[in-house]
Design a protein around this motif. Sequence first.
Motif: not given
Length: 126
Positions: A5-20
């Motif tokens: 239900t929640e992403l960790t800060p590291a998962q958010w960083d990966t999500t943002y990197a893939i989106r970029r």
Amino acid sequence: MTKTTELTPAQWDTTYAIRREYLDAGLSTKPADRPAAENAITRMYEMTGKPAPRFVWVDSPATANLALWLLRTPKSQIGRDSLRASLGASLGDSLRASLGASLGDSLRASLGASLGASLGASLGDS
């Protein structure tokens, strides 16, 4: 199985990197690697058992629109429309000029003589 239900800060960083990465690729104006693109797309078609598509590369979106129109319009229609437009404009201009001059001269002569005679008689009586 546990529901996330929640992403960790590291998962958010990966999500943002893939989106970029995907956004940069989609907004890029660098020339395409055409052989690599054709190869990848052809392989995908082969995997589905379909024949490879025909590739038409153009230099801009405007040229792509023109190419799509040309590819979708029957050749006989392109030639016929072009010929019709060209002949229509040419014949229309020619007929307007010819009829305009001819009718103008004829009307001037006819009306001039008729009005001259009528005005001459009318003024003579006065």
